[in-house]
Design a protein around this motif. Structure first.
Motif, PDB file in Angstrom:
ATOM      1  N   VAL A   6       0.836  -1.203   0.000  1.00  0.00           N
ATOM      2  CA  VAL A   6       0.000   0.000   0.000  1.00  0.00           C
ATOM      3  C   VAL A   6       0.871   1.253   0.000  1.00  0.00           C
ATOM      4  O   VAL A   6       0.610   2.217  -0.721  1.00  0.00           O
ATOM      5  N   THR A   7       1.920   1.239   0.801  1.00  0.00           N
ATOM      6  CA  THR A   7       2.841   2.378   0.868  1.00  0.00           C
ATOM      7  C   THR A   7       3.496   2.622  -0.485  1.00  0.00           C
ATOM      8  O   THR A   7       3.562   3.764  -0.968  1.00  0.00           O
ATOM      9  N   LYS A   8       3.973   1.552  -1.111  1.00  0.00           N
ATOM     10  CA  LYS A   8       4.595   1.685  -2.430  1.00  0.00           C
ATOM     11  C   LYS A   8       3.609   2.246  -3.447  1.00  0.00           C
ATOM     12  O   LYS A   8       3.939   3.150  -4.232  1.00  0.00           O
ATOM     13  N   ASP A   9       2.380   1.744  -3.423  1.00  0.00           N
ATOM     14  CA  ASP A   9       1.359   2.186  -4.379  1.00  0.00           C
ATOM     15  C   ASP A   9       1.046   3.678  -4.202  1.00  0.00           C
ATOM     16  O   ASP A   9       0.973   4.424  -5.180  1.00  0.00           O
ATOM     17  N   PHE A  10       0.854   4.089  -2.955  1.00  0.00           N
ATOM     18  CA  PHE A  10       0.418   5.473  -2.747  1.00  0.00           C
ATOM     19  C   PHE A  10       1.542   6.480  -2.908  1.00  0.00           C
ATOM     20  O   PHE A  10       1.284   7.649  -3.218  1.00  0.00           O
ATOM     21  N   PHE A  11       2.773   6.066  -2.695  1.00  0.00           N
ATOM     22  CA  PHE A  11       3.862   6.977  -3.037  1.00  0.00           C
ATOM     23  C   PHE A  11       3.908   7.189  -4.546  1.00  0.00           C
ATOM     24  O   PHE A  11       4.176   8.288  -5.027  1.00  0.00           O
ATOM     25  N   LYS A  12       3.630   6.142  -5.318  1.00  0.00           N
ATOM     26  CA  LYS A  12       3.520   6.302  -6.770  1.00  0.00           C
ATOM     27  C   LYS A  12       2.384   7.265  -7.122  1.00  0.00           C
ATOM     28  O   LYS A  12       2.546   8.165  -7.957  1.00  0.00           O
ATOM     29  N   ILE A  13       1.232   7.052  -6.503  1.00  0.00           N
ATOM     30  CA  ILE A  13       0.060   7.882  -6.780  1.00  0.00           C
ATOM     31  C   ILE A  13       0.349   9.353  -6.481  1.00  0.00           C
ATOM     32  O   ILE A  13       0.021  10.244  -7.277  1.00  0.00           O
ATOM     33  N   ASN A  14       0.974   9.620  -5.346  1.00  0.00           N
ATOM     34  CA  ASN A  14       1.306  10.999  -4.984  1.00  0.00           C
ATOM     35  C   ASN A  14       2.424  11.570  -5.841  1.00  0.00           C
ATOM     36  O   ASN A  14       2.367  12.729  -6.253  1.00  0.00           O
ATOM     37  N   ASP A  15       3.428  10.760  -6.124  1.00  0.00           N
ATOM     38  CA  ASP A  15       4.580  11.272  -6.873  1.00  0.00           C
ATOM     39  C   ASP A  15       4.229  11.625  -8.312  1.00  0.00           C
ATOM     40  O   ASP A  15       4.744  12.596  -8.862  1.00  0.00           O
ATOM     41  N   LEU A  16       3.359  10.850  -8.945  1.00  0.00           N
ATOM     42  CA  LEU A  16       2.961  11.186 -10.309  1.00  0.00           C
ATOM     43  C   LEU A  16       2.254  12.540 -10.333  1.00  0.00           C
ATOM     44  O   LEU A  16       2.571  13.402 -11.167  1.00  0.00           O
ATOM     45  N   LEU A  17       1.319  12.731  -9.406  1.00  0.00           N
ATOM     46  CA  LEU A  17       0.571  13.990  -9.371  1.00  0.00           C
ATOM     47  C   LEU A  17       1.487  15.157  -9.036  1.00  0.00           C
ATOM     48  O   LEU A  17       1.403  16.234  -9.644  1.00  0.00           O
ATOM     49  N   ARG A  18       2.378  14.953  -8.073  1.00  0.00           N
ATOM     50  CA  ARG A  18       3.301  16.041  -7.688  1.00  0.00           C
ATOM     51  C   ARG A  18       4.295  16.346  -8.802  1.00  0.00           C
ATOM     52  O   ARG A  18       4.681  17.494  -8.993  1.00  0.00           O
ATOM     53  N   TYR A  19       4.713  15.352  -9.554  1.00  0.00           N
ATOM     54  CA  TYR A  19       5.615  15.591 -10.680  1.00  0.00           C
ATOM     55  C   TYR A  19       4.956  16.487 -11.718  1.00  0.00           C
ATOM     56  O   TYR A  19       5.532  17.485 -12.161  1.00  0.00           O
ATOM     57  N   TYR A  20       3.734  16.157 -12.101  1.00  0.00           N
ATOM     58  CA  TYR A  20       3.020  16.972 -13.091  1.00  0.00           C
ATOM     59  C   TYR A  20       2.692  18.361 -12.541  1.00  0.00           C
ATOM     60  O   TYR A  20       2.853  19.369 -13.223  1.00  0.00           O
ATOM     61  N   TRP A  21       2.202  18.413 -11.287  1.00  0.00           N
ATOM     62  CA  TRP A  21       1.833  19.707 -10.687  1.00  0.00           C
ATOM     63  C   TRP A  21       3.039  20.625 -10.576  1.00  0.00           C
ATOM     64  O   TRP A  21       2.980  21.795 -10.963  1.00  0.00           O
TER      65      TRP A  21
END
Length: 272
Positions: free
Chosen positions: A229-244
């Motif tokens: 879950v931790t690995k998945d949600f860091f991906k989820i947050n990092d993709l959005l933060r990269y684009y933002w």
């Protein structure tokens, strides 16, 4: 400035004796008035997906819930007046850090448990596409996989009121207590997003500290397979933060956004 004075004096029923610019708030102008009040006015540039009606609704609902600093005034345009908390500090890694981590977990659980629905739901897909297109960057190779990941969790967990932006500047530590401020990004979302957004935005990558938080939040109902879950949600947050952050750097050329984009992109690469 005349409008600021007029709104304050009309709302608070007192004259402005002193006023000065108060630092902080990228999309806001903040004023310290009479050394007792902070008044926020939105700048011309407003963050995409900001909804003043949504913010007003949750701020008014939370005013007596001991989760945020209560508003004296908030309107449909995002103008807000709150008390000036003189002894408030940001989350610091000192002797009280783990105590504050536990308290943040309890406060976040309380936020997610309130009987309230925000005016809007969080749309991960819409944000990903908007930020990427505004940033003029190539689609990340993991984008579709990560959107599918978010949707998988969204199909399992209920939507609850979430802050969605719990970086250190939006967490006010006052003595032995903490408060969440600036609900500009609030919406109905899955609780796990809020939790891991807190970890990612505050660079909490130490698994021991994460576990302290998670155990305090979930108590005897701990999530299964925390590592995945931790690995998945860091991906989820990092993709959005990269684009933002890429979008923000393109618009404002501030190196801090380039640093955030670079860090998020690097972490995505390491998690492939």
């Amino acid at each position: 400035m005349k409008e600021v004075l007029k709104i304050f004096e009309t709302t608070m029923k007192q004259e402005v004796q002193s006023i000065c610019i108060f630092p902080g708030g990228f999309s806001n102008n903040n004023y310290l008035i009479n050394n007792d009040y902070i008044m926020r006015r939105k700048k011309i540039y407003i963050q995409p997906f900001y909804d003043s009606i949504c913010e007003k609704g949750i701020e008014e609902f939370l005013k007596d819930k001991n989760i945020t600093i209560p508003c004296y005034y908030i309107d449909d345009k995002g103008t807000k007046i709150t008390p000036y908390i003189r002894n408030g500090v940001r989350l610091l890694k000192n002797s009280t850090y783990l105590d504050h981590i536990k308290l943040i977990a309890r406060k976040l659980k309380a936020l997610h448990s309130i009987d309230y629905k925000c005016e809007k739901n969080f749309s991960y897909f819409d944000r990903v596409v908007y930020y990427r297109e505004e940033a003029f960057v190539h689609k990340h190779p993991l984008e579709e996989e990560i959107i599918t990941l978010y949707n998988k969790y969204a199909s399992i967990y209920p939507l609850v009121p979430c802050h969605n932006d719990l970086n250190e500047s939006n967490i006010l530590c006052v003595g032995s207590d903490v408060f969440f401020i600036d609900f500009e990004c609030a919406s109905n979302n899955i609780a796990l997003y809020d939790i891991y957004c807190f970890f990612a935005q505050n660079n909490i990558i130490d698994q021991n500290i994460q576990n302290v938080f998670l155990q305090e939040y979930f108590k005897d109902k701990m999530i299964d397979d925390v590592k995945q879950v931790t690995k998945d949600f860091f991906k989820i947050n990092d993709l959005l933060r990269y684009y933002w952050a890429s979008m923000m750097f393109k618009k404002f050329k501030n190196k801090i956004y380039l640093d955030i984009a670079t860090e998020s992109f690097s972490r995505l690469d390491s998690n492939k």
